[in-house]
Enzyme design. Structure first.
Site, PDB file in Angstrom:
ATOM      1  N   GLY B 534       0.625  -1.264   0.018  1.00  0.00           N
ATOM      2  CA  GLY B 534      -0.077  -0.057  -0.066  1.00  0.00           C
ATOM      3  C   GLY B 534       0.704   1.340   0.136  1.00  0.00           C
ATOM      4  N   GLY B 536       3.113   2.090  -2.471  1.00  0.00           N
ATOM      5  CA  GLY B 536       3.597   2.490  -3.933  1.00  0.00           C
ATOM      6  C   GLY B 536       4.726   1.759  -4.454  1.00  0.00           C
ATOM      7  N   GLY B 763      14.297   5.220   2.651  1.00  0.00           N
ATOM      8  CA  GLY B 763      12.928   4.755   3.182  1.00  0.00           C
ATOM      9  C   GLY B 763      12.150   5.990   3.816  1.00  0.00           C
ATOM     10  CB  VAL B 764       9.880   8.036   2.867  1.00  0.00           C
ATOM     11  CG1 VAL B 764       8.738   7.750   2.076  1.00  0.00           C
ATOM     12  CG2 VAL B 764       9.467   9.538   3.391  1.00  0.00           C
ATOM     13  N   GLY B 765       8.726   5.151   4.833  1.00  0.00           N
ATOM     14  CA  GLY B 765       7.455   4.607   5.351  1.00  0.00           C
ATOM     15  C   GLY B 765       7.270   4.930   6.928  1.00  0.00           C
ATOM     16  CD  GLU B 766       9.457   1.171   9.738  1.00  0.00           C
ATOM     17  OE1 GLU B 766      10.454   1.127   9.138  1.00  0.00           O
ATOM     18  OE2 GLU B 766       9.252   0.257  10.453  1.00  0.00           O
TER      19      GLU B 766
END
Lengths: 176, 829
Positions: B534, B536, B763-766
């Site tokens: 989810g 991308g 990363g940029v999710g967390e």
């Protein structure tokens, strides 16, 4: 001998323009009938008790939580699901706006969000920001796509309002 | 010659060593000034149409011919012994095919705890499973299973559980000092002795429930000896490995598929007990079995962010330089589980020679915990950044100035410089966007706070020590004048500003592999064993491949989420996907490009080094007439695919790769109701090069909103009398709604991290969820002048803090009166 309730009953309903005759147990929800009997899995089961809105579909033009409607209540009624929004390969303005604004992250609550907004714009082609916020307040999103869902709602409202104005120029924005 | 090399990979605050096969040099990252035409574009998701039309197929949507449905009977008790179970009633329900219990469950190579145990250590523990022709029959049958439980003493409260005479989850006790994670750098005793100012504080954070909208679940189907599983998972290859082990199958006889997933947030990283149960029932019945958890099961048995009890102590010189940090953490892991690195921020965020962190797992009679988006760092940042604001108050310093005074240029635990660190820039941008300087110039929210009083006995729970805490400690709250409030606010409302910093990994690493297949029509298929949860991933990987091959993104299709679609991809966790799989995709695309150029060279009678591939053509540089369209080239090869292979190279050895950021919060607190309204969040993060600004902005907003839930409303409520969870549904467990979302302004610090990997991306999710709650709590502190230390900041907690504030004001008033009297008496002598 154990007491047993009534068995499956026939129900005729129109879903996305097609009339179906289903035989469903009385306790089966509209959501489960759509998903299990008709294979229309766009509407999602998340809370199954009318809290989250992921199962939102249109019933006779009204947005409803399909987990709170029994299939047997839908005799002779008209249901629209997210699968029915596409017309001649063209997406509904709400769907287009969701793509443009990235209003779907995981996508699980998305069909419900779209059906809630679509019902709003059907009823009120000149919906305001506040109308949109209040509408999607009943549709939870765990990914937190809310800012973009609201932005998509606004964009779609603009398109729908423009189309409504083009269709009925004599109304001239009188807010009919 | 390929060689095997060891490399260090950081996932969620923990370091691992991985072997990686290195064959030649990895591609250098695209330089900062390279104009990229696909990477960096805010493109809509490639799978957005599937999501908005309802055609995206989630695990919940899988329907197979002859498919059966299974349900699990779960313990209603927090702690009980299973005395007797009778399933005959269930088997008599029409449509029921089988019931599994501890009495008849076959032996497996399953490495987890028994699927059905006779000692049930939490409400929600598996007691039996029923498989039937439909879900209704399976659910009916659950009611017909007769179970005799012997309830046992239980403990569900974190503070109670650490007491020596508490009921025990396991005979050996609830807290194991031997298994504590202890980190020491320098000498904290000496550091505190050198300090001019010492502050200490206690914090509590609540258990946060993931509430993935798609509940955990699987569909399992056997075809002869082969097992195919559709699973709502963050790691298809991980599930394949465990299932092969559980069922004694060769790995190639297990296939795991996950095309779309309705949220995981860390809770879907492992192999579910429900998956193994579904596979067993499918094997037993010879038919496919679908087993989906319902909302309550989801909230009882699939994990949570552990609740914490934290004590933190900071020592600093009068100029703000930190001399020592001590951070002690007790985490309520549930019936079993792990302690996330709550001490991570204390170990890494600030330059400090003397640091000690201790992290203890505390077992409780509640469901086992699991990772939850930036596990540990969300909780630990609340404590560290809260204490930093206390220190700023004690020193009379601006909070940002204090943080800059202790800015760390190196990763101190690893003694390595950072590959890139845009935190200073994040502070600058965020302060400007939030209007932080107004704290000084408008007269409200004064920069230098006046300490009004110190209050003892508030929220105390864990004194420093090697052993678990023995009772209330002597921590004092700082109470300060809230300052003049802006004139536009009614008298019962107070406004405050707060900020907090973020550090996290997100550098990724090997192993991650990809294939890029160029079809005869010059369309491209990227195949890799990662998954899009989810976030991308499909879109970002398509952009990377399109960039390297200089073709439109629409010509790329990404196959993932299937152990048979592509080579190995890692778990989707730790913000590692872009930085791990992205470089592998780029390497595979470069390999395909090299082959295409070589083929073109022979056709064009040109040298390979003369040729460039650009905008769908291979041509001689400087002589575009000597060229061939890519599509013509591939068509000439016949019905055949040029296949490029790529893998993620080792991590750099001489730098540590991390992500950074800062968030600022503006809040208004209602003094009468205790309601905290967050009016604005400014989020500024540095994750290196951004592949897709549109999906990145969604990640940032989503992280902030989940962080706001953690800060203000999300809390697993447990009844102390019965040990049962009261908030296992979406009605009583309050996730944010559309109406709870403030203005969220966000900016990514510009610049690529060229040392990190061949994309320069991290990363940029967390990262975006990490500082939100800390910033909000600090803003509430700013507004009130007293810190509510327990999260979430619900109305009762905020009202309690306001009451303490009033008590402090009265005490000061009384003190001033008696001081006057004393002065008067003195005058008469």
């Amino acid at each position: 001998m154990e007491r047993r309730g009534p068995g499956p009953v026939p129900v005729r309903m129109t879903v996305n323009g097609v009339t179906y005759e289903l035989t469903v147990p009385p306790r089966r929800t509209l959501l489960d009938a759509l998903r299990e009997d008709l294979g229309l899995t766009g509407a999602k089961r998340v809370c199954d008790e009318g809290t989250c809105g992921a199962c939102t579909v249109s019933l006779d033009g009204q947005a409803v939580y399909s987990c709170l409607v029994l299939a047997v209540e839908c005799e002779g009624r008209t249901v629209e699901t997210v699968e029915g929004l596409i017309r001649d390969g063209e997406l509904h303005p709400v769907q287009e706006a969701f793509i443009e604004h990235d209003a779907a992250q995981c996508g699980f609550c998305t069909p419900g969000q779209i059906m809630a907004l679509k019902a709003l714009l059907d009823q009120n082609p000149r919906a305001s920001l506040e109308d949109i916020r209040q509408t999607v307040a009943g549709n939870l999103c765990r990914c937190g796509a809310y800012p973009k869902i609201i932005a998509a709602g606004l964009t779609a409202a603009g398109v729908v309002a423009a189309r409504a104005a083009a269709k009925a120029p004599e109304d001239g924005g009188a807010g009919a | 010659m390929p060689e095997l090399r060891k490399t260090v990979v950081e996932i969620e605050g923990r370091l691992h060593e991985e072997y990686v096969v290195v064959d030649g040099e990895d591609l250098p990252a695209w330089p900062e000034d390279r104009v990229l035409s696909r990477v960096g574009q805010p493109l809509p998701r490639v799978d957005a149409r599937a999501k908005v039309t309802g055609t995206a197929r989630f695990t919940h949507d899988i329907q197979l011919p002859g498919m059966l449905h299974a349900r699990i009977l779960r313990s209603p008790h927090p702690h009980a012994r299973l005395r007797r179970i009778d399933v005959s009633g269930a088997l008599a329900v029409p449509g029921v095919l089988a019931v599994l219990t501890h009495e008849n469950v076959p032996e497996l190579g399953w490495p987890g705890r028994p699927l059905f145990d006779t000692v049930l250590r939490y409400q929600g523990a598996e007691v039996a499973a029923v498989v039937a022709v439909d879900e209704a029959a399976a659910t009916d049958a659950l009611d017909k299973i007769s179970v005799e439980y012997e309830p046992l003493p239980f403990v569900v409260d974190l503070e109670a559980a650490v007491e020596p005479d508490a009921p025990r989850v396991y005979p050996e006790g609830n807290v194991s000092a031997d298994e504590a994670s202890v980190y020491v750098r320098g000498d904290t005793d000496q550091g505190f002795a050198e300090a001019d100012v010492v502050v200490e504080a206690n914090f509590r954070t609540a258990a946060q429930l993931h509430n993935c909208f798609e509940t955990h679940g699987s569909v399992c189907s056997w075809d002869g000896g082969r097992l195919t599983v559709w699973d709502s998972t963050q790691h298809v290859f991980g599930v394949r490995k465990t299932l092969a082990q559980a069922f004694g199958l060769p790995m190639h006889d297990v296939r795991v598929i996950k095309q779309f997933m309705g949220g995981g947030f860390g809770s879907k990283g492992g192999t579910g007990r429900y998956t193994v149960i579904a596979a067993l029932l499918a094997r037993q019945t010879g038919r496919p079995v679908k087993l989906l958890l319902d909302r309550r099961e989801e909230n009882l048995a699939t994990g949570h962010r552990h609740n914490t009890l934290q004590y933190i102590k900071l020592g600093a010189r009068s100029d703000g330089t930190l001399t020592a940090i001590y951070h002690q953490v007790f985490a309520g892991v549930g019936a079993w589980g792990w302690v996330a690195p709550v001490g991570g921020p204390a170990r890494e965020l600030y330059r400090c020679p003397n640091v000690k962190t201790e992290e203890y797992a505390v077992c409780l009679n509640l469901g086992p915990d699991s990772a939850f988006r930036a596990p540990g760092y969300v909780e630990g940042t609340v404590a560290l950044e809260g204490a930093m604001d206390d220190l700023a108050v004690a020193l009379g310093m601006d909070p940002i100035e204090l943080r800059l005074r202790n800015y760390a240029d190196t990763n101190q635990p690893r003694n390595l410089p950072y590959s890139g660190k845009g935190l200073r820039e994040a502070y600058r941008i965020g302060a400007e966007l939030m209007g932080w300087h107004l704290r000084e110039t408008t007269g409200y929210l004064p920069r230098k706070r006046t300490i009004l009083a110190t209050l003892g006995g508030g929220g105390n729970h864990s004194p420093e020590g090697e052993q678990p805490p023995a009772g209330p400690g002597g921590v004092e709250d700082l109470v300060c004048w809230p300052g003049t409030q802006p004139e536009d606010l009614p008298p019962h409302r107070r406004r405050g500003l707060g900020m907090a910093s973020q550090i996290w990994g997100g550098g990724g690493g090997p192993p991650a592999h990809a294939e890029v297949r160029v079809n005869p029509d010059a369309t491209v298929t990227v195949a890799t064993g990662t998954q899009d949860i989810g976030t991308g991933t499909r879109t970002v990987l398509a952009q990377v491949a399109a960039e390297e091959l200089s073709i439109p993104v629409e010509h790329v299709r990404v196959l993932l989420g299937d152990t048979e679609a592509g080579p190995y991809g890692p778990i989707s966790a730790g913000s590692l996907t872009v930085a791990s799989v992205g470089p592998a995709v780029r390497a595979a695309a470069a390999d395909a490009r090299r082959q295409l150029v070589e083929l073109a060279a022979s056709l064009l009678d040109a040298k390979v080094e003369e040729l460039i591939l650009k905008d769908g053509r291979v041509e001689v540089a400087g002589s575009p007439e000597r060229g061939i369209a890519l599509r013509e080239l591939t068509a000439r090869l016949g019905n055949f695919m040029v296949t490029g292979h790529g893998s993620r190279g080792p991590n750099p050895e001489d730098v540590a790769v991390h992500t950074f950021g800062a968030q600022f919060a503006e809040v208004e607190v209602d003094l009468e109701t205790g309601a905290v309204e967050v009016t604005r969040i400014v989020a500024v993060h540095d994750s290196g090069r951004i592949i897709n600004p549109l999906t990145t902005s969604s990640q940032v907003e989503g992280g902030v909103i989940q962080g706001l839930g953690f800060a203000l409303s999300e809390e697993r409520a447990v009844d102390p009398q019965t040990g049962r969870v009261l908030s296992a549904d979406l009605e009583n467990y309050r996730i944010p709604t559309a109406l709870d979302v403030p203005i969220i302004d966000h900016v990514m610090v510009p610049g690529a991290d060229l040392a990190a990997n061949n994309l320069g991306a991290k990363g940029v999710g967390e990262p975006p969820i990490i500082p939100t709650a800390a910033a909000v709590a600090n803003a509430v502190y700013d507004a009130l002048g007293i810190r509510p230390t327990d999260l979430p900041l619900t109305r009762p907690r905020v009202l309690a803090a306001i009451k303490r504030l009033e008590e402090a004001a009265q005490a000061v008033e009384a003190g001033a009166e008696s001081g006057k009297e004393q002065a008067g008496e003195g005058g008469t002598r």
